[in-house]
Design a protein around this motif. Structure first.
Motif: not given
Length: 232
Positions: A170-171, A190, A194-195, A218, A221-222, A224, A226
């Protein structure tokens, strides 16, 4: 209900060639409040130095999943399987009534970073078995991709337990939602980045347990990556 387990509360072990962080009680790390969630018994975040590895050893009655984040991990077992798993590969080994195996990092200069996951099986004494599948990043981008299940649904690896494991990347504005059925729990780990989960921010190594909630969402995200476990 949402319970957060910060990364710094995990157990730690440093064996030189292996640095490991334990989400649940494992080896010399013991915390009676951290024995697992449902059938999920082990999540070890392992970093194996170049030339290091786990020599041949045995397991019984455990579903073992390896999820590689960086590097290449060489596998051999007593069933005659031999392979090298890399990021995107998911390896499942059902120890059943007994199996011997080894895992090594044969690189001379690059480490291996992977998650070692154990789940208790729903039956003991079964025939040992092995399975390995690849899930490309595009399959996990902005969504939760099923990678392990009790029926091999959607091309996932098959595990002998009423549990489902999802992986996602995720972004930014990418979001995903996973419903939570009554009486079940979701365990979120994780792996990096970051999420936000249900508007609570997690950082790399953090985990969360959801119960008595309608769904997991969710977002934000950075970098991320997971893993989400749906557990009885």
């Amino acid at each position: 209900m949402l319970e957060i387990r910060p990364s710094h509360q995990r157990g730690h072990a440093d064996h030189g060639w292996l640095k490991s962080q334990h989400s649940f009680s494992f080896a010399d790390y013991y915390d009676p409040a951290r024995m697992g969630v449902g059938a999920l018994r082990v999540i070890n975040e392992d970093r194996v130095a170049p030339g290091g590895g786990f020599g041949t050893h045995g397991h019984r009655d455990m579903e073992i999943i390896s999820y590689v984040l960086d590097g290449a991990l060489a596998h051999r077992d007593s069933m005659g399987n031999g392979s090298v798993i890399r990021p995107g590969d998911v390896q499942r080994m059902s120890a059943g009534r007994g199996i011997m195996h080894s895992e090594f990092n044969h690189s001379s200069d690059a480490g291996v970073h992977f998650l070692q996951i154990w789940l208790l099986p729903n039956a003991t004494g079964i025939a040992p078995s092995y399975e390995e599948k690849r899930f490309e990043a595009a399959e996990k981008r902005g969504r939760l991709r099923l990678i392990a299940s009790p029926d091999g649904a959607d091309g996932s690896v098959l595990i002998h337990q009423d549990a489902r494991l999802y992986a996602g990347l995720f972004e930014g504005a990418e979001t995903a939602t996973l419903p939570l059925a009554p009486g079940r729990k979701l365990y979120v780990h994780l792996a990096r980045g970051q999420l936000s989960i249900n508007d609570v921010v997690l950082h790399a190594g953090d985990a969360a347990i959801l119960s008595q909630e309608s769904a997991l969402t969710l977002s934000a995200g950075q970098g991320a990556e997971v893993l989400v476990f749906d557990l009885a």
